[in-house]
Scaffold this motif. Structure first.
Motif, short mmCIF file in Angstrom:
data_model
loop_
_atom_site.label_atom_id
_atom_site.label_comp_id
_atom_site.label_asym_id
_atom_site.label_seq_id
_atom_site.Cartn_x
_atom_site.Cartn_y
_atom_site.Cartn_z
N ALA A 80 97.13 -52.23 -55.74
CA ALA A 80 98.54 -52.45 -56.14
C ALA A 80 99.46 -52.17 -54.95
CB ALA A 80 98.90 -51.55 -57.32
N ALA A 81 99.17 -51.09 -54.24
CA ALA A 81 100.00 -50.73 -53.08
C ALA A 81 99.98 -51.86 -52.05
CB ALA A 81 99.47 -49.44 -52.47
N ALA A 82 98.79 -52.33 -51.70
CA ALA A 82 98.66 -53.36 -50.65
C ALA A 82 99.41 -54.63 -51.03
CB ALA A 82 97.18 -53.66 -50.40
N PHE A 83 99.30 -55.04 -52.30
CA PHE A 83 100.03 -56.24 -52.75
C PHE A 83 101.54 -56.02 -52.68
CE2 PHE A 83 95.97 -57.74 -54.19
CZ PHE A 83 96.08 -59.12 -54.13
N GLY A 84 101.96 -54.78 -52.79
CA GLY A 84 103.39 -54.48 -52.73
C GLY A 84 103.88 -54.15 -51.33
N GLY A 85 103.01 -54.27 -50.33
CA GLY A 85 103.45 -54.03 -48.95
C GLY A 85 103.36 -52.58 -48.50
N GLY A 341 104.25 -47.81 -60.41
CA GLY A 341 105.35 -48.32 -59.58
C GLY A 341 104.96 -48.65 -58.14
N LEU A 342 103.70 -48.36 -57.77
CA LEU A 342 103.30 -48.55 -56.36
C LEU A 342 103.52 -49.97 -55.85
CD1 LEU A 342 99.96 -46.65 -55.56
CD2 LEU A 342 101.85 -47.06 -53.98
N GLU A 343 103.37 -50.95 -56.72
CA GLU A 343 103.43 -52.34 -56.27
C GLU A 343 104.86 -52.88 -56.16
OE1 GLU A 343 100.56 -54.64 -58.32
OE2 GLU A 343 101.09 -56.53 -57.36
N ASP A 344 105.80 -52.20 -56.79
CA ASP A 344 107.12 -52.80 -56.99
C ASP A 344 108.21 -52.27 -56.07
OD1 ASP A 344 105.96 -54.10 -59.25
OD2 ASP A 344 106.16 -52.20 -60.32
N ARG A 345 107.94 -51.18 -55.36
CA ARG A 345 109.00 -50.47 -54.63
C ARG A 345 109.70 -51.35 -53.61
NH1 ARG A 345 107.88 -45.81 -50.23
NH2 ARG A 345 106.13 -47.23 -49.91
#
Ligand code: URP
Ligand code: ZN
Ligand code: ZN
Length: 463
Positions: A80-85, A341-345
């Motif tokens: 999720a983090a990687a997809f969110g940058g 929330g990791l992906e959306d920040r």
């Protein structure tokens, strides 16, 4: 392997220029206009932003909490983090009662072994200090790259520590070059209010916020600031939600005390009325400190704009609504505290912060990457785009529209706090140490790619 990222707008905390970025191996080697180099791979970034990978200093993956375990393990949370940058995060390793720090860390290392997608470090969460035991052991952790000590001033009967433990940890930090982090809420007063609410039959999610008033966050924030001053330790206040705490941090920073604070994405976009969402939907918004009166949202935007608060984290602590949050159907105090929330920040802060004129693009980079890197001993290896830095880079399309939804997210949680929100700007490509990790909406690496990062001591550089 070499990569040339051509023609994008390279944005750091300080600058914004159209330039090429040349990566050799894991690090950036050259930045300049129209570089004349041969590369194994060329990525055309024309019209795109080239950003330092976002760094999340506050996450909880695979963590036992609230009678259950957070639903995202290292692989799903970091995907999720990687997809969110987000290319690097610092997760909380929690010391169990009676446990040595070495045992706690061994457990947390095991959780990531062979499973990591992005790079990460650990903070140590101190819960049990013993003379001649863990107190001495604590002093050895910065030498192992664990350079931040976290203490919970709330969660009585679980993670909470008393002021003696808090103060003695601060004294150790002052000696060892660690940064002290606090969850600042007055846990004793909250416990009384929770018991009173339940005794009066007030069991719905809204009582989660009503039993954790902002004054108790302001009080604990100020207490931690004063204790840190006496101990001589640098202090970082996590997940600041309200004017009461912001004012305490501003006062400290105006006097150049060694105090910093963060808020989290969700506090800009959720408020106390969300707890009344029907059919137990309010449980999605049960996290601590709680959602506040909406008036605090503009206070937080002002605070991040003016560097009263220095970072925006996610406090990603994901649970299922159906099956985990529902543990508290008849008693709000049994709802596991936390949200995904990791992906959306990056998307949310870019759209509502930058696009809507609340902060500049440079300030966004500072809040999401450079400032966390500096505070948590990752800079300049990470947190910027510069020759010699890790090639942790996000190619971001500032014009692509996307709708945020649990249906498309990579967290295992069954809900998203921003469900249905349309934002302009999304991640095209995420690179970590020169390797493309996300491209064309597909994860490009196997679990095990991510590395553990031994961080530098507070105020020192990681080269
Ligand atoms: O509700 C929250 N924030 N859960 C995670 C643990 C913490 O307090 O950060
Ligand atoms: Zn907390
Ligand atoms: Zn947290």
């Amino acid at each position: 392997m070499s990569v040339l990222i051509k023609g994008g707008r390279v944005v750091t905390a300080a600058d914004s220029t159209v330039a090429d970025v040349f990566i050799e191996g894991e690090r950036i080697s050259l930045i300049g206009a129209s570089l004349d180099v041969d590369a194994d791979r060329v990525i055309d970034a024309t019209g795109k932003l080239v950003l330092p990978g976002a760094i999340d200093p506050h996450t909880h993956l695979d963590m036992p909490f609230g009678g259950t375990v957070t639903i995202d393990d290292v692989t799903s949370g970091q995907t999720a983090a990687a997809f969110g940058g987000t290319t690097c995060h610092v997760d909380f390793c929690i010391q169990g009662q009676g446990q040595s720090f070495a045992e706690a860390l061994a457990g947390w290392h095991e959780k990531r072994e062979g499973k990591a997608i992005i790079d990460n470090g650990f903070h140590i969460a101190v819960t049990d200090l013993t003379d001649g035991g863990t107190l001495e052991e604590l002093a050895t952790l910065p030498e192992q790259g664990i350079t931040s000590y976290k203490l919970f001033m709330a969660y009585q009967g679980a993670l909470m520590v008393d002021d003696e433990t808090l103060f003695r940890t601060m004294q150790v930090a002052a000696e060892t070059g660690a940064l002290v982090m606090v969850h600042a809420e007055n846990g004793d007063a909250i416990d009384v209010l929770v018991r009173e609410a339940l005794a009066a039959g007030n069991t719905a999610p809204r009582y989660h916020a009503l039993t954790r008033p902002p004054e108790l966050e302001g009080e604990a924030t100020n207490r931690a600031i004063q204790l840190a001053r006496i101990a001589g330790a640098p202090l970082y206040v996590v997940h600041v939600t309200c004017k009461n705490a912001v004012d305490a941090i501003r006062t400290a920073r105006d006097q150049n005390w060694a105090v910093w604070g963060e808020t989290c994405t969700q506090y800009f976009f959720t408020d106390i009325t969300d707890l009344d969402e029907p059919d137990f939907g309010g449980a999605k918004y049960v996290f601590s400190p709680p959602v506040r009166d909406k008036s605090n949202q503009s206070v937080l935007w002002d605070a991040v704009r003016t560097d009263v608060l220095s970072a925006i984290s996610t406090d990603h602590c994901a649970f299922l609504l159906d099956g985990q949050k529902t543990m508290g159907k008849d008693d709000f105090s049994k709802i596991p505290n936390g949200a995904p929330g990791l992906e959306d920040r990056l998307k949310m802060i870019h759209h509502f912060g930058v696009n809507e004129g609340r902060i500049t693009l440079n300030r966004m980079v500072d809040l999401l990457s450079t400032s966390p890197a500096k505070l948590f001993g990752l800079y300049p290896r990470k947190g910027t785009i510069a020759p010699g830095s890790d090639a942790d880079i996000v190619i971001f399309d500032p014009n692509r529209k996307t709708i945020i939804s649990a249906m498309t997210q990579h967290s295992k949680s069954d809900y998203n706090l921003y469900e249905g929100t349309e934002v302009t700007g999304d991640v095209d490509v995420t690179l970590i140490r020169g390797t493309v990790v996300v491209e064309d909406g597909v994860l490009q690496v196997e679990p095990g790619f991510g590395q553990f990062v031994e961080r530098a001591k507070f105020g020192e550089q990681l080269l």
